[in-house]
Write a protein that holds these residues in place. Structure first.
Motif, PDB file in Angstrom:
ATOM      1  N   VAL A  63       0.846  -1.222   0.075  1.00 22.27           N
ATOM      2  CA  VAL A  63       0.016  -0.037   0.004  1.00 22.27           C
ATOM      3  C   VAL A  63       0.846   1.250   0.177  1.00 22.27           C
ATOM      4  N   THR A  64       1.936   1.129   0.939  1.00 20.71           N
ATOM      5  CA  THR A  64       2.636   2.693   0.818  1.00 20.71           C
ATOM      6  C   THR A  64       3.575   2.693  -0.350  1.00 20.71           C
ATOM      7  N   MET A  65       4.030   1.696  -1.014  1.00 17.56           N
ATOM      8  CA  MET A  65       4.512   1.761  -2.411  1.00 17.56           C
ATOM      9  C   MET A  65       3.701   2.157  -3.339  1.00 17.56           C
ATOM     10  N   PHE A  66       2.497   1.659  -3.492  1.00 12.16           N
ATOM     11  CA  PHE A  66       1.233   2.251  -4.380  1.00 12.16           C
ATOM     12  C   PHE A  66       1.189   3.580  -4.165  1.00 12.16           C
ATOM     13  N   ILE A  67       0.777   4.136  -2.851  1.00 10.88           N
ATOM     14  CA  ILE A  67       0.764   5.522  -2.815  1.00 10.88           C
ATOM     15  C   ILE A  67       1.706   6.327  -3.078  1.00 10.88           C
ATOM     16  N   ASN A  68       2.987   5.876  -2.740  1.00 10.03           N
ATOM     17  CA  ASN A  68       4.114   6.581  -3.175  1.00 10.03           C
ATOM     18  C   ASN A  68       4.261   6.562  -4.596  1.00 10.03           C
ATOM     19  N   SER A  69       4.005   5.832  -5.192  1.00  8.60           N
ATOM     20  CA  SER A  69       4.083   5.859  -6.656  1.00  8.60           C
ATOM     21  C   SER A  69       2.945   6.533  -7.304  1.00  8.60           C
ATOM     22  N   LEU A  70       1.872   6.543  -6.969  1.00  9.00           N
ATOM     23  CA  LEU A  70       0.623   7.376  -7.184  1.00  9.00           C
ATOM     24  C   LEU A  70       1.018   9.002  -7.105  1.00  9.00           C
ATOM     25  N   PHE A  71       1.611   9.358  -6.039  1.00 12.55           N
ATOM     26  CA  PHE A  71       1.857  10.774  -6.153  1.00 12.55           C
ATOM     27  C   PHE A  71       3.106  10.935  -7.065  1.00 12.55           C
ATOM     28  N   THR A  72       4.129  10.016  -7.377  1.00 12.81           N
ATOM     29  CA  THR A  72       4.946  10.171  -8.244  1.00 12.81           C
ATOM     30  C   THR A  72       4.170  10.714  -9.824  1.00 12.81           C
ATOM     31  N   LEU A  73       3.261   9.991 -10.077  1.00 13.91           N
ATOM     32  CA  LEU A  73       2.689  10.121 -11.146  1.00 13.91           C
ATOM     33  C   LEU A  73       1.722  11.624 -11.208  1.00 13.91           C
ATOM     34  N   LEU A  74       1.378  11.822 -10.153  1.00 13.81           N
ATOM     35  CA  LEU A  74       0.681  13.103  -9.869  1.00 13.81           C
ATOM     36  C   LEU A  74       1.553  14.376 -10.015  1.00 13.81           C
ATOM     37  N   ILE A  75       2.841  14.415  -9.875  1.00 11.01           N
ATOM     38  CA  ILE A  75       3.786  15.425  -9.658  1.00 11.01           C
ATOM     39  C   ILE A  75       3.721  16.210 -11.197  1.00 11.01           C
ATOM     40  N   PRO A  76       3.604  15.987 -12.290  1.00  9.90           N
ATOM     41  CA  PRO A  76       3.448  16.646 -13.605  1.00  9.90           C
ATOM     42  C   PRO A  76       1.929  17.307 -13.463  1.00  9.90           C
ATOM     43  N   VAL A  77       0.888  16.866 -12.837  1.00  5.15           N
ATOM     44  CA  VAL A  77      -0.356  17.249 -12.833  1.00  5.15           C
ATOM     45  C   VAL A  77      -0.467  18.524 -11.771  1.00  5.15           C
TER      46      VAL A  77
END
Length: 253
Positions: free
Chosen positions: A103-117
């Motif tokens: 879960v923590t890796m998923f959330i970590n990665s999700l907010f990586t995807l969100l950085i450009p947005v």
């Protein structure tokens, strides 16, 4: 049981006939988790330069040369990272390392995807918030990995396995910096570097959810032979351990 007894017990536990077992898959997945996590941690060091560039490789790539919080963006990851350090180990032990790590890796990665947005919609503050959340979630990485290695690693393999898994940290950094630089200097632009690492992290989380386990006892496809070898006469923390009370002292006046 003395150290000699433990060593003798482990010698009496034969290695499984198959040289590649379920435990090796667990070790490889944990190694990949550290590689990806460190890539996510460090790619901003190069990405921020391209994000604030005045002359991007392609005019369609968004840049923000008027930003003034470069140092804050770079340090924000560690604001979140220090928060869970005190209680992370206890939480992982209580709720199980597999799902904490997934879960923590998923959330970590999700907010990586969100950085450009977030950069385009909320500016520097949005990027800072993403980095803080990334750090907060990566604070559970090492406590989870420590716990899993303690449950999955036989005593004779412990030093080799730990060295292999934790080498993922520097390797992830060595890979991330030049890869992010090449992407940022190309026509596809710096956002692709964050999409790449965010996608890798989410992909890893899915694999771990399907193939990982808290311990050999909770893995449905491990052989009894390998399970006994991992236990090795009590050399792993596979079973439940009695919690000892924290000692305290009182002084008499």
């Amino acid at each position: 049981m003395t150290v000699l007894d433990v060593e003798q017990s482990n010698e009496d536990t034969a290695k499984p006939r198959r040289w590649l077992g379920v435990r090796h898959l667990q070790f490889f997945l944990l190694f990949l988790s550290v590689v990806v996590a460190y890539g996510i941690r460090t790619n901003m060091s190069v990405g921020i330069i391209a994000m604030m560039e005045t002359d991007p490789p392609d005019p369609s790539i968004p840049t923000y040369p008027d930003w003034t919080e470069k140092e804050t963006i770079l340090s924000a990851f560690f604001w979140g990272y220090v928060i869970p350090q005190i209680g992370a180990g206890q939480l992982v032990k209580k709720f199980g390392p597999k799902w904490f790590l997934a879960v923590t890796m998923f959330i970590n990665s999700l907010f990586t995807l969100l950085i450009p947005v977030m950069a385009s919609s909320a500016g520097e503050g949005g990027v800072i918030a993403c980095r803080v959340i990334q750090g907060l979630n990566q604070g559970f990485l090492y406590p989870s990995v420590h716990t899993l290695l303690g449950k999955w690693t036989p005593l004779p393999e412990r030093s080799k396995v730990a060295s292999f898994v934790y080498t993922g940290g520097p390797l992830g950094t060595v890979i991330s910096l030049p890869v992010t630089g090449v992407i940022a200097n190309s026509s596809i632009g710096w956002p692709t570097a964050f999409y790449l690492y965010g996608g890798l992290g989410i992909g890893w989380s899915v694999l771990w959810a399907l193939l990982g386990a808290d311990s050999p006892a909770k893995h449905g496809r491990i052989s009894d032979e390998e399970k006994e070898y991992i236990k090795g006469g009590g050399n792993t923390t596979d079973g439940e351990q009695k919690e000892l009370p924290t000692p305290c002292t009182t002084s008499k006046m």
